[in-house]
Design an enzyme around this catalytic site. Structure first.
Site, PDB file in Angstrom:
ATOM      1  N   GLU A  57       0.887  -1.227   0.074  1.00  0.00           N
ATOM      2  CA  GLU A  57      -0.066   0.073  -0.023  1.00  0.00           C
ATOM      3  C   GLU A  57       0.856   1.119   0.043  1.00  0.00           C
ATOM      4  OE1 GLU A  57      -3.014   2.501  -0.111  1.00  0.00           O
ATOM      5  OE2 GLU A  57      -3.323   0.217  -0.175  1.00  0.00           O
ATOM      6  N   GLU A  58       1.789   1.238   0.832  1.00  0.00           N
ATOM      7  CA  GLU A  58       2.586   2.597   0.973  1.00  0.00           C
ATOM      8  C   GLU A  58       3.936   2.529   0.326  1.00  0.00           C
ATOM      9  OE1 GLU A  58       0.961   4.812   1.819  1.00  0.00           O
ATOM     10  OE2 GLU A  58      -0.622   4.078   3.214  1.00  0.00           O
ATOM     11  N   SER A  95      -9.668  11.705  -0.390  1.00  0.00           N
ATOM     12  CA  SER A  95      -8.740  11.302   0.267  1.00  0.00           C
ATOM     13  C   SER A  95      -7.913  12.355   0.986  1.00  0.00           C
ATOM     14  CB  SER A  95      -7.827  10.154  -0.675  1.00  0.00           C
ATOM     15  OG  SER A  95      -6.848   9.392   0.303  1.00  0.00           O
ATOM     16  N   ASP A 147     -14.583   0.957   3.349  1.00  0.00           N
ATOM     17  CA  ASP A 147     -13.163   1.358   3.197  1.00  0.00           C
ATOM     18  C   ASP A 147     -12.251   0.760   4.031  1.00  0.00           C
ATOM     19  OD1 ASP A 147     -10.849   3.273   2.685  1.00  0.00           O
ATOM     20  OD2 ASP A 147     -12.092   4.889   2.230  1.00  0.00           O
ATOM     21  N   HIS A 157     -12.075   2.480  -0.790  1.00  0.00           N
ATOM     22  CA  HIS A 157     -11.567   3.776  -0.970  1.00  0.00           C
ATOM     23  C   HIS A 157     -11.769   4.308  -2.408  1.00  0.00           C
ATOM     24  CE1 HIS A 157      -9.278   7.082   0.590  1.00  0.00           C
ATOM     25  NE2 HIS A 157      -8.096   6.900  -0.244  1.00  0.00           N
TER      26      HIS A 157
END
Length: 727
Positions: free
Chosen positions: A193-194, A597, A672, A704
């Site tokens: 994800e990051e 977001s 989400d 999301h």
């Protein structure tokens, strides 16, 4: 009587198959360079992808593997996805079906295809046979072919397996103890994800060793979130690594295919510099490992030697703020490594010598990607004159200079063939939606130049033109070409794109369409989005501005928001409104703000901190409090909650809500798993306690990205209705 030209609506924009054709994707060269392969959908099924290729000799496009052949063409197969596949698709923001990924493997050019949880091999591009590799009774993910294409590893039920592609029944199980917390051969949540590390297993160049991750989520506290869809609600137990709390335990293991033995060779958290496993690069005699500390202020490059079993530190970089991760690490011919660094401000290419240390290369103003290299040159993307453009450059490995290979204004997204003087160029500009071409590189007395379009080697693979049969044609007369500009904030140039209303007579409101967070760039010299055109054709001007903290500008431009999220970004967005004073159509008393977001967070902060400038705002899936977001992203920019409590408090929306006096529309998907629905329930509760009116729209089942057709249409109908009433 002349028929009036219709204005775009959300229904026009989001109803399948959409107003623009689905662009071919995942362009790749065959090893010999003769073929250019790509995935594309059809007019009737644009989200179901087939594999095609362009033969550069015959100059023809041919389908080489169809989703229908693999029984992977139906979107409803999404209901059969395993948890690992669902997670993989969500982390990659993958919304297509059919053949979702593929790779050329081996020198002769076999094709490994992945569709509907299975792996397939096509031994030769001219061979009609497509052989399934993985067993049909199970679903798989994490596909990882070896360099020669002789072996492939994959994950089933959380355990790692591999097999010889040529030998049926040769499957070897590497791990055996996967459970609800433990998985092998996949990236953990934070990595995917990051860190944008989507791999969890790698083959050594010699193919004797399989390097793989073991992820243990047990240290991560279990939190429970309510997931609500159209059929009801359920409680989801999720191990979500909140800022300041425990992360997954990640270790790296080495499996010897000759002996059948595996051993642990690295584990997160055993030293101050290696909390995160960022990247793995197999090299001739072992592999390289990039790690970061928990605060991401130290980056260490180490090499592991298969023969000795020893580690050697090759490079270390530190920062007072944070260090961005890239995929730029590559091995040069010989033992040296090619890498990039922002330690001098702008990102530049460097050579890490195994014997003679660091050598900095002369290149363009800023590099955003290193593609590949040969014996003399590195080929990189970046910009020299303006950050809103993107071009291909050559950079001499001896440090003697660089040159620009693409010259037409706009954004050039490129793929360079490692072994041939070839590159694929996807160009987008304000006057050109898309043109994809394959180009040869040639040499003249002045150095490298891109081959002119009338020379052999240049072929247009795809071009989108707004002709009379284009689905957007009936709206094209209302299409608005934006203009670009620059304003200055504290010595930094802030680039903006302003799209006027389609019929600018009289006074009109403006929507500030904002993201504002790190890792993103909205303002580029491209064709823009039809979403912005919809607002313009509905009578709104649209202002987009990349504030300090945005990406592709170097360390100093980004660092201003360190431990100050929600501050300088708001200042810069307010400063951007000054450009409206020169526009005769702009009503400065009717300015709204909208974002998703981080952009939703920015909408809230703009309304709370600068309400006199914004008359109304829409916040979609906003972060409310950074302590409720994940550790890797949040701590990179904010530090640890326990040590930087004041910074976290100041960056939270909650303490600023008493200053909210403008109309607010809050939106959130009720499933989400990224910006949890808890963020919006916190906002609702606090606004209600403060007696603040607001409007709310929630979407059952939406995550999301909120990509579902009915959600997109309803969401933007609601947003338009809100701004029509409030502006």
């Amino acid at each position: 009587m002349q028929e009036s030209i219709p204005a775009l609506t959300p229904t026009d924009l989001f109803t399948p198959p959409g107003l623009r054709p689905s662009l071919p994707s995942q362009y790749k060269f065959s090893p010999c360079g003769r073929y250019v392969s790509y995935l594309r959908g059809s007019e009737t099924a644009p989200t179901t992808l087939d594999l095609w290729c362009f033969d550069r000799q015959q100059k023809v496009h041919t389908p080489i593997a169809m989703a229908l052949q693999l029984d992977a063409q139906a979107d409803e197969n999404v209901t059969e996805l395993s948890d690992a596949e669902r997670a993989e698709r969500e982390r990659k923001r993958q919304f297509t079906f059919g053949i979702t990924d593929y790779q050329w493997v081996g020198e002769l050019g076999s094709l490994a295809l992945y569709a509907d949880g299975q792996a397939y091999i096509k031994q030769d591009i001219g061979d009609e046979a497509i052989i399934q590799i993985t067993p049909s009774e199970n679903r798989h993910s994490g596909f990882n072919p070896s360099p020669s294409g002789g072996l492939i590893s994959y994950v089933r039920g959380g355990n790692l397996f591999y097999q010889d592609i040529q030998k049926a029944g040769s499957e070897v199980q590497v791990s055996h103890d996967a459970d609800e917390c433990i998985s092998y051969g996949l990236p953990d949540f934070l990595a995917a994800e990051e860190m944008h590390r989507f791999a969890g297993a790698w083959w050594s160049e010699c193919e004797r060793y399989l390097i793989y991750c073991r992820n243990d989520d047990a240290p991560v506290r279990v939190s429970h979130r309510m997931e609500i869809d159209g059929n009801g609600s359920r409680t989801i137990a999720q191990r979500y690594p909140y800022a300041g709390e425990a992360n997954p335990d990640v270790s790296l293991h080495l499996h010897d295919t000759q002996s059948g033995h595996s051993r642990k060779i690295w584990q997160s958290g055993l030293a101050t510099h290696d909390a995160y496993l960022a990247r793995v690069l197999p090299i001739a005699d072992g592999f390289c490992l990039l790690t970061q500390d928990r605060l991401q202020q130290t980056l260490v490059l180490s090499a592991y030697d298969f023969t000795t079993g020893n580690w050697q530190e090759l490079y270390r970089e530190t920062s007072a703020t944070w260090i961005n991760l890239t995929d730029d690490l590559q091995q040069l011919p010989g033992a040296d490594l090619l890498f990039s660094s922002e330690d001098q401000g702008q990102r530049q290419a460097i050579v890490i010598g195994r014997k003679d240390g660091i050598r900095r290369l002369q290149g363009p103003s800023h590099i955003n990607q290193i593609h590949c290299s040969d014996e003399n040159f590195a080929y990189v993307s970046g910009w020299d004159a303006s950050p809103i453009d993107n071009h291909l450059f050559w950079v001499a490995l001896d440090g003697s200079g660089y040159g620009q290979l693409t010259h037409e204004d706009g954004v050039h997204e490129v793929i360079v063939h490692k072994g041939q003087k070839l590159f694929i160029d996807r160009l987008c500009s304000p006057n050109l939606p898309a043109r994809i071409s394959v180009n040869a590189l040639s040499v003249d007395v002045d150095g490298f130049i891109a081959a002119p379009s009338d020379q052999p080697g240049h072929h247009i693979l795809y071009e989108e033109l707004i002709s009379e049969d284009h689905r957007y044609a009936r709206f094209a007369a209302n299409h608005v070409t934006p203009h670009f500009g620059v304003i200055e904030a504290d010595g930094h140039a802030l680039h903006y794109r302003l799209t006027p209303p389609a019929a600018p007579q009289g006074k009109h409101p403006t929507i500030v369409y904002v993201y504002g967070g790190p890792g993103a760039q909205k303002v580029r010299r491209d064709w823009g989005t039809l979403l912005v055109q919809m607002f313009a054709q509905q009578g709104y001007g649209v202002l987009e501005l990349d504030n300090r903290g945005s990406t592709n500008r170097g360390r100093l431009f980004e660092a201003g928001l360190y431990k100050r999220m929600g501050s300088i970004e708001v200042d810069d967005q307010v400063l951007g409104l000054s450009v409206l004073t020169h526009e005769p159509w702009a009503d400065l008393d009717r300015v709204g703000v909208f974002g998703h977001s981080y952009g939703g967070y920015m909408s809230l902060m703009c309304l709370c901190q600068a309400g006199k400038h914004f008359k109304a705002g829409v916040a979609v899936a906003p972060v409310a409090d950074w302590q409720l977001y994940d550790s890797h992203y949040t701590e990179r920019f904010m530090g640890l909650p326990g040590k930087d409590a004041e910074a976290y408090a100041a960056s939270s929306v909650i303490p600023h809500l008493p200053k909210l006096e403008r109309p607010l529309l809050l939106m959130h998907g009720m499933a989400d798993d990224n910006v949890l629905f808890t963020h919006s329930t916190m906002l609702m509760s606090e606004l209600q306690q403060l007696g603040k009116p607001f409007e709310l729209m929630t979407y059952p089942g939406a995550k999301h990205s909120m990509q579902e057709t009915h959600v997109s249409i309803h969401r933007f109908d609601t947003i338009l209705g809100f701004f029509n009433r409030t502006l």
